[in-house]
Design a protein around this motif. Structure first.
Motif, PDB file in Angstrom:
ATOM      1  N   ILE A  57       0.847  -1.199   0.000  1.00  0.00           N
ATOM      2  CA  ILE A  57       0.000   0.000   0.000  1.00  0.00           C
ATOM      3  C   ILE A  57       0.881   1.247   0.000  1.00  0.00           C
ATOM      4  N   ALA A  58       1.929   1.240   0.839  1.00  0.00           N
ATOM      5  CA  ALA A  58       2.839   2.391   0.922  1.00  0.00           C
ATOM      6  C   ALA A  58       3.541   2.622  -0.418  1.00  0.00           C
ATOM      7  N   MET A  59       3.986   1.549  -1.062  1.00  0.00           N
ATOM      8  CA  MET A  59       4.632   1.708  -2.371  1.00  0.00           C
ATOM      9  C   MET A  59       3.657   2.311  -3.373  1.00  0.00           C
ATOM     10  N   ASN A  60       2.426   1.842  -3.355  1.00  0.00           N
ATOM     11  CA  ASN A  60       1.423   2.389  -4.271  1.00  0.00           C
ATOM     12  C   ASN A  60       1.159   3.863  -4.002  1.00  0.00           C
ATOM     13  N   GLU A  61       1.099   4.241  -2.734  1.00  0.00           N
ATOM     14  CA  GLU A  61       0.865   5.644  -2.384  1.00  0.00           C
ATOM     15  C   GLU A  61       2.043   6.528  -2.810  1.00  0.00           C
ATOM     16  N   VAL A  62       3.264   6.057  -2.578  1.00  0.00           N
ATOM     17  CA  VAL A  62       4.444   6.830  -2.972  1.00  0.00           C
ATOM     18  C   VAL A  62       4.509   6.939  -4.494  1.00  0.00           C
ATOM     19  N   ASN A  63       4.288   5.829  -5.173  1.00  0.00           N
ATOM     20  CA  ASN A  63       4.317   5.856  -6.637  1.00  0.00           C
ATOM     21  C   ASN A  63       3.232   6.781  -7.178  1.00  0.00           C
ATOM     22  N   GLY A  64       2.068   6.756  -6.574  1.00  0.00           N
ATOM     23  CA  GLY A  64       0.985   7.653  -6.974  1.00  0.00           C
ATOM     24  C   GLY A  64       1.353   9.109  -6.751  1.00  0.00           C
ATOM     25  N   TYR A  65       2.024   9.377  -5.656  1.00  0.00           N
ATOM     26  CA  TYR A  65       2.472  10.741  -5.367  1.00  0.00           C
ATOM     27  C   TYR A  65       3.382  11.239  -6.491  1.00  0.00           C
ATOM     28  N   TYR A  66       4.346  10.413  -6.872  1.00  0.00           N
ATOM     29  CA  TYR A  66       5.270  10.836  -7.919  1.00  0.00           C
ATOM     30  C   TYR A  66       4.606  10.906  -9.295  1.00  0.00           C
ATOM     31  N   ARG A  67       3.628  10.051  -9.523  1.00  0.00           N
ATOM     32  CA  ARG A  67       2.903  10.141 -10.798  1.00  0.00           C
ATOM     33  C   ARG A  67       2.134  11.447 -10.885  1.00  0.00           C
ATOM     34  N   ARG A  68       1.530  11.849  -9.756  1.00  0.00           N
ATOM     35  CA  ARG A  68       0.723  13.072  -9.743  1.00  0.00           C
ATOM     36  C   ARG A  68       1.576  14.344  -9.689  1.00  0.00           C
ATOM     37  N   ALA A  69       2.751  14.204  -9.112  1.00  0.00           N
ATOM     38  CA  ALA A  69       3.594  15.399  -8.937  1.00  0.00           C
ATOM     39  C   ALA A  69       4.089  15.894 -10.289  1.00  0.00           C
ATOM     40  N   LYS A  70       4.116  17.172 -10.436  1.00  0.00           N
ATOM     41  CA  LYS A  70       4.620  17.770 -11.670  1.00  0.00           C
ATOM     42  C   LYS A  70       6.136  17.824 -11.618  1.00  0.00           C
ATOM     43  N   ARG A  71       6.736  17.907 -12.759  1.00  0.00           N
ATOM     44  CA  ARG A  71       8.189  17.930 -12.864  1.00  0.00           C
ATOM     45  C   ARG A  71       8.793  19.069 -12.040  1.00  0.00           C
ATOM     46  N   ASP A  72       8.159  20.201 -12.028  1.00  0.00           N
ATOM     47  CA  ASP A  72       8.690  21.332 -11.265  1.00  0.00           C
ATOM     48  C   ASP A  72       8.788  21.019  -9.785  1.00  0.00           C
ATOM     49  N   LYS A  73       7.787  20.333  -9.259  1.00  0.00           N
ATOM     50  CA  LYS A  73       7.778  20.009  -7.840  1.00  0.00           C
ATOM     51  C   LYS A  73       8.935  19.074  -7.497  1.00  0.00           C
ATOM     52  N   ARG A  74       9.188  18.101  -8.360  1.00  0.00           N
ATOM     53  CA  ARG A  74      10.290  17.168  -8.118  1.00  0.00           C
ATOM     54  C   ARG A  74      11.624  17.895  -8.186  1.00  0.00           C
ATOM     55  N   ILE A  75      11.762  18.833  -9.096  1.00  0.00           N
ATOM     56  CA  ILE A  75      13.001  19.594  -9.200  1.00  0.00           C
ATOM     57  C   ILE A  75      13.215  20.420  -7.935  1.00  0.00           C
ATOM     58  N   MET A  76      12.154  21.035  -7.436  1.00  0.00           N
ATOM     59  CA  MET A  76      12.272  21.841  -6.209  1.00  0.00           C
ATOM     60  C   MET A  76      12.697  20.978  -5.023  1.00  0.00           C
ATOM     61  N   GLU A  77      12.109  19.786  -4.882  1.00  0.00           N
ATOM     62  CA  GLU A  77      12.486  18.897  -3.780  1.00  0.00           C
ATOM     63  C   GLU A  77      13.959  18.515  -3.884  1.00  0.00           C
ATOM     64  N   LYS A  78      14.390  18.215  -5.091  1.00  0.00           N
ATOM     65  CA  LYS A  78      15.786  17.833  -5.292  1.00  0.00           C
ATOM     66  C   LYS A  78      16.714  18.988  -4.918  1.00  0.00           C
ATOM     67  N   LEU A  79      16.346  20.200  -5.299  1.00  0.00           N
ATOM     68  CA  LEU A  79      17.155  21.366  -4.950  1.00  0.00           C
ATOM     69  C   LEU A  79      17.210  21.573  -3.436  1.00  0.00           C
ATOM     70  N   GLU A  80      16.092  21.323  -2.754  1.00  0.00           N
ATOM     71  CA  GLU A  80      16.080  21.456  -1.296  1.00  0.00           C
ATOM     72  C   GLU A  80      17.056  20.472  -0.661  1.00  0.00           C
ATOM     73  N   TRP A  81      17.047  19.220  -1.152  1.00  0.00           N
ATOM     74  CA  TRP A  81      17.949  18.211  -0.589  1.00  0.00           C
ATOM     75  C   TRP A  81      19.399  18.555  -0.899  1.00  0.00           C
ATOM     76  N   GLU A  82      19.676  19.036  -2.110  1.00  0.00           N
ATOM     77  CA  GLU A  82      21.044  19.401  -2.456  1.00  0.00           C
ATOM     78  C   GLU A  82      21.512  20.565  -1.594  1.00  0.00           C
ATOM     79  N   SER A  83      20.614  21.487  -1.310  1.00  0.00           N
ATOM     80  CA  SER A  83      20.941  22.612  -0.448  1.00  0.00           C
ATOM     81  C   SER A  83      21.303  22.118   0.948  1.00  0.00           C
TER      82      SER A  83
END
Length: 177
Positions: free
Chosen positions: A76-102
């Motif tokens: 269930i958790a894998m499905n929820e996480v995968n669904g989150y990433y499917r729904r997330a727009k590319r910009d949101k993923r880029i912002m998260e990555k930048l936050e982690w790199e920061s």
């Protein structure tokens, strides 16, 4: 095992008893989602959704032996996480990555041995979702190969081979940087 079956039976009869299952499995599910989603608020929402779904679908769960409820929750958790990433727009993923790199640049993501978790996390994000899930379950959640096999509904040998291949891919990505 009998105790777990009893908890599930009780929760099916009285939803208030689901709290015992929640308390037992919350750390496992939270740790799994933590290593897949960097945003704390989103992580909490996903974990909440996992348990809400499990609570609502508890009558659909079928007992297949030791570890099957844990495997069911992780799926269930894998499905929820995968669904989150499917729904997330590319910009949101880029912002998260930048936050982690920061965070990594500020030294927040390195342990005492100089291990750069931010670099590994970035490399993990380049892998297919199945490989990310596999590595997360094995190394961050410390599940045994047999437990992972139950999650993916496959054999222990297949898990070992897939894990080895996923680690090779990760190693090539990290060494390529």
């Amino acid at each position: 095992m009998e105790r777990e079956e009893e908890k599930i039976r009780d929760a099916r009869k009285d939803i208030k008893c689901f709290d015992a299952l929640y308390s037992e499995y919350y750390p496992l599910i939270d740790r799994f989602v933590f290593h897949r989603v960097s945003d704390t608020q989103t992580r909490h929402e996903i974990v909440s959704d996992v348990f809400f779904c499990a609570m609502n679908k508890l009558n659909m769960f079928r007992w297949f032996g030791k570890g099957s409820f844990q495997a069911w929750l992780i799926r269930i958790a894998m499905n929820e996480v995968n669904g989150y990433y499917r729904r997330a727009k590319r910009d949101k993923r880029i912002m998260e990555k930048l936050e982690w790199e920061s965070d990594a640049c500020n030294g927040d993501m390195q342990d005492d041995d100089g291990f750069d978790y931010g670099k590994i996390r970035s490399a993990l994000e380049e892998l297919p979702l199945k490989d990310q899930n596999l590595i997360s379950l094995r190394f961050f959640n410390k599940l045994k190969h047999q437990e992972i096999a139950e999650v993916f509904k496959t054999t222990e040998g297949a898990v070992k081979v897939r894990l080895h291949r996923a680690m090779d891919k990760l190693r090539k990505i990290v060494e390529g940087d």
